[in-house]
Write an enzyme that holds these catalytic residues in place. Structure first.
Site, PDB file in Angstrom:
ATOM      1  N   ASN A 248       1.091  -1.216   0.260  1.00 38.73           N
ATOM      2  CA  ASN A 248      -0.143   0.278   0.424  1.00 38.73           C
ATOM      3  C   ASN A 248       1.094   1.291  -0.077  1.00 38.73           C
ATOM      4  O   ASN A 248       1.979   1.801   1.168  1.00 38.73           O
ATOM      5  CB  ASN A 248      -0.923   0.099   1.085  1.00 38.73           C
ATOM      6  CG  ASN A 248      -1.293   1.199   1.211  1.00 38.73           C
ATOM      7  OD1 ASN A 248      -1.530   2.088   0.470  1.00 38.73           O
ATOM      8  ND2 ASN A 248      -2.226   1.594   2.441  1.00 38.73           N
ATOM      9  N   TRP A 249       1.147   1.930  -1.136  1.00 39.52           N
ATOM     10  CA  TRP A 249       1.401   2.944  -1.740  1.00 39.52           C
ATOM     11  C   TRP A 249       1.033   3.871  -0.864  1.00 39.52           C
ATOM     12  O   TRP A 249       2.254   5.183  -0.544  1.00 39.52           O
ATOM     13  CB  TRP A 249       1.922   3.260  -2.648  1.00 39.52           C
ATOM     14  CG  TRP A 249       2.519   2.320  -4.101  1.00 39.52           C
ATOM     15  CD1 TRP A 249       3.125   1.129  -3.270  1.00 39.52           C
ATOM     16  CD2 TRP A 249       3.401   2.460  -5.017  1.00 39.52           C
ATOM     17  NE1 TRP A 249       4.490   0.071  -4.416  1.00 39.52           N
ATOM     18  CE2 TRP A 249       3.977   0.710  -5.208  1.00 39.52           C
ATOM     19  CE3 TRP A 249       2.882   3.013  -5.671  1.00 39.52           C
ATOM     20  CZ2 TRP A 249       4.375   1.569  -6.712  1.00 39.52           C
ATOM     21  CZ3 TRP A 249       3.696   3.317  -7.473  1.00 39.52           C
ATOM     22  CH2 TRP A 249       4.416   1.670  -8.086  1.00 39.52           C
ATOM     23  N   LYS A 250       0.011   4.647  -0.014  1.00 38.52           N
ATOM     24  CA  LYS A 250       0.097   5.077   0.380  1.00 38.52           C
ATOM     25  C   LYS A 250       0.090   6.520  -0.829  1.00 38.52           C
ATOM     26  O   LYS A 250       0.387   6.364  -1.569  1.00 38.52           O
ATOM     27  CB  LYS A 250       0.285   6.276   1.548  1.00 38.52           C
ATOM     28  CG  LYS A 250      -0.075   4.033   2.548  1.00 38.52           C
ATOM     29  CD  LYS A 250       0.277   4.301   3.919  1.00 38.52           C
ATOM     30  CE  LYS A 250      -0.209   2.968   5.000  1.00 38.52           C
ATOM     31  NZ  LYS A 250       0.058   3.304   6.688  1.00 38.52           N
TER      32      LYS A 250
ATOM     33  N   SER B 109       3.202  -1.786  10.458  1.00 39.86           N
ATOM     34  CA  SER B 109       5.455  -2.442  10.525  1.00 39.86           C
ATOM     35  C   SER B 109       5.742  -3.357  10.996  1.00 39.86           C
ATOM     36  O   SER B 109       6.940  -4.247  11.133  1.00 39.86           O
ATOM     37  CB  SER B 109       4.819  -1.460  11.928  1.00 39.86           C
ATOM     38  OG  SER B 109       5.173  -0.328  12.284  1.00 39.86           O
TER      39      SER B 109
ATOM     40  N   GLY C 145       2.793   1.971  10.723  1.00 42.65           N
ATOM     41  CA  GLY C 145       3.635   3.224  10.640  1.00 42.65           C
ATOM     42  C   GLY C 145       4.189   3.301  11.473  1.00 42.65           C
ATOM     43  O   GLY C 145       4.391   4.806  12.299  1.00 42.65           O
TER      44      GLY C 145
ATOM     45  N   GLU D 191      -6.529   4.429   7.708  1.00 42.53           N
ATOM     46  CA  GLU D 191      -5.922   6.146   7.602  1.00 42.53           C
ATOM     47  C   GLU D 191      -7.314   6.503   6.847  1.00 42.53           C
ATOM     48  O   GLU D 191      -7.092   7.988   7.010  1.00 42.53           O
ATOM     49  CB  GLU D 191      -4.547   5.991   6.492  1.00 42.53           C
ATOM     50  CG  GLU D 191      -3.611   5.765   7.306  1.00 42.53           C
ATOM     51  CD  GLU D 191      -2.578   5.121   6.829  1.00 42.53           C
ATOM     52  OE1 GLU D 191      -3.141   5.731   5.423  1.00 42.53           O
ATOM     53  OE2 GLU D 191      -1.454   5.152   7.036  1.00 42.53           O
TER      54      GLU D 191
ATOM     55  N   HIS E 202      -9.235   1.878   4.597  1.00 42.34           N
ATOM     56  CA  HIS E 202      -7.780   1.558   5.591  1.00 42.34           C
ATOM     57  C   HIS E 202      -8.791   2.911   7.013  1.00 42.34           C
ATOM     58  O   HIS E 202      -8.914   3.643   6.998  1.00 42.34           O
ATOM     59  CB  HIS E 202      -6.552   2.078   5.055  1.00 42.34           C
ATOM     60  CG  HIS E 202      -5.320   1.995   4.918  1.00 42.34           C
ATOM     61  ND1 HIS E 202      -4.754   2.993   6.234  1.00 42.34           N
ATOM     62  CD2 HIS E 202      -5.210   1.080   4.751  1.00 42.34           C
ATOM     63  CE1 HIS E 202      -4.490   2.524   6.496  1.00 42.34           C
ATOM     64  NE2 HIS E 202      -3.843   1.200   5.411  1.00 42.34           N
TER      65      HIS E 202
ATOM     66  N   GLU F 195      -5.653  -5.257  10.620  1.00 40.49           N
ATOM     67  CA  GLU F 195      -3.719  -4.293  10.806  1.00 40.49           C
ATOM     68  C   GLU F 195      -4.497  -3.013  11.912  1.00 40.49           C
ATOM     69  O   GLU F 195      -5.660  -2.658  12.306  1.00 40.49           O
ATOM     70  CB  GLU F 195      -3.981  -3.035   9.959  1.00 40.49           C
ATOM     71  CG  GLU F 195      -4.045  -3.408   8.392  1.00 40.49           C
ATOM     72  CD  GLU F 195      -3.051  -2.183   7.317  1.00 40.49           C
ATOM     73  OE1 GLU F 195      -1.793  -2.603   6.590  1.00 40.49           O
ATOM     74  OE2 GLU F 195      -3.476  -1.576   7.059  1.00 40.49           O
TER      75      GLU F 195
ATOM     76  N   GLY G 290       3.189  -0.641   4.087  1.00 39.68           N
ATOM     77  CA  GLY G 290       3.573   0.439   3.803  1.00 39.68           C
ATOM     78  C   GLY G 290       4.983   0.807   3.542  1.00 39.68           C
ATOM     79  O   GLY G 290       5.270   0.704   2.825  1.00 39.68           O
ATOM     80  N   GLY G 291       5.351   1.578   4.843  1.00 40.28           N
ATOM     81  CA  GLY G 291       6.749   2.006   4.150  1.00 40.28           C
ATOM     82  C   GLY G 291       7.310   0.944   3.852  1.00 40.28           C
ATOM     83  O   GLY G 291       8.209   0.843   2.675  1.00 40.28           O
TER      84      GLY G 291
HETATM   85  P1  13P Z   1       3.397   0.587   7.889  1.00 33.92           P
HETATM   86  O1  13P Z   1       3.888  -1.120   7.466  1.00 33.92           O
HETATM   87  O2  13P Z   1       4.210   1.452   7.290  1.00 33.92           O
HETATM   88  O3  13P Z   1       3.159   0.353   8.950  1.00 33.92           O
HETATM   89  O4  13P Z   1       1.724   0.309   7.453  1.00 33.92           O
HETATM   90  C1  13P Z   1       1.072  -0.342   7.352  1.00 33.92           C
HETATM   91  C2  13P Z   1      -0.560  -0.181   6.317  1.00 33.92           C
HETATM   92  O5  13P Z   1      -1.474   0.554   6.526  1.00 33.92           O
HETATM   93  C3  13P Z   1      -0.892  -0.798   4.812  1.00 33.92           C
HETATM   94  O6  13P Z   1      -2.292  -0.056   4.944  1.00 33.92           O
END
Ligand code: 13P
Length: 249
Positions: free
Chosen positions: A9-11, A212, A173, A97, A95, A167, A233-234
């Protein structure tokens, strides 16, 4: 036997230049067997670029959201049918967020889930508790409530063609990953909750863990019996890190 799946998930990250380097790194570092497990969910505006770059691979791609509407006067929104035009397989819905920063309710998420499926996309339904909910012992109540919003409005059969991502919000994050057993416990609860309504769907649905995940902790998480892969994510923004995670799945 459930197929492993790791979705990046590149956000709200990327640029034409960086995306190209990232995807070339993923393509060069993977064979077909690995690519079958891989997906990327990218910002809408890069879908054409991703479609062009991945067309000769079996890596899947998708969006991070979609509208609950079909078409019409909804300024700024993106319809499921448009995502199909760009070759998307997946659409992330719910998600944390979007739930927390854009006030998406369980009901809206359920509508987006339904619209994704109706458009021919596989929804990746994100569920998970806040830190204070975990500390108050409410983790199972929260994930059940988020899951029930979909099941009660769409029927249990809708889960057959979906992916569920657990999640925990406190792990997103933050660098604080859930312990493998902690994550497994919630995954087992989710699968059992589904099994109480349909055992076959429960056995087949892919449950991803997100929060994470890194190259250094992916293998121990994915070794858990109810964790079928990850939503990343990251660490999905660097080809080497993402490849290491995919290899662990
Ligand atoms: P991180 O891997 O950066 O913690 O993010 C997880 C995430 O929200 C994937 O959708």
């Amino acid at each position: 036997m459930r197929q492993s799946l790791v979705i990046g998930n590149w956000k709200m990250n990327g640029s034409l230049q960086n995306n190209q380097a990232l995807l070339q790194g993923l393509i060069q570092g993977s064979d077909e067997a690995l690519q079958k497990k891989m997906g990327v969910c990218v910002p809408f505006v890069y879908l054409q670029q991703i479609k062009d770059l991945l067309k000769n691979t079996v890596i899947s791609w998708g969006s991070q959201d979609l509208s609950e509407q079909d078409s019409g006067a909804f300024t700024g929104e993106i319809a499921g049918s448009m995502l199909i035009d760009f070759g998307c397989k997946y659409a992330i819905v719910g998600h944390s967020e979007r739930r927390s920063l854009y006030n998406e309710s369980d009901e809206l998420v359920a509508k987006k889930f339904a619209k994704a499926q109706k458009s021919g996309l596989i929804p990746v339904l994100c569920i998970g508790e806040l830190l204070e909910e975990r500390e108050a012992g409410k983790t199972e109540n929260v994930v059940k409530r988020q899951l029930d919003a979909v099941i009660n409005s769409q029927g249990i059969a809708a889960l057959a063609n979906s992916v569920i991502a657990y999640e925990p919000v406190w792990a997103i994050g933050t660098g604080k990953t859930a312990f493998p057993q902690q994550a497994q416990d919630v995954h087992a609860f989710i699968r059992q909750d589904i099994a109480n309504r349909d055992a076959t769907i429960a056995e087949n649905v892919q449950l991803l863990y997100g929060g994470s995940v890194k190259g250094s902790n992916a293998a121990e998480l994915f070794a858990m019996s109810d964790i079928d892969g990850g939503l990343i994510g990251g660490a999905s923004l660097k080809a080497d890190d993402f490849l290491t995670i995919c290899q662990a799945a």
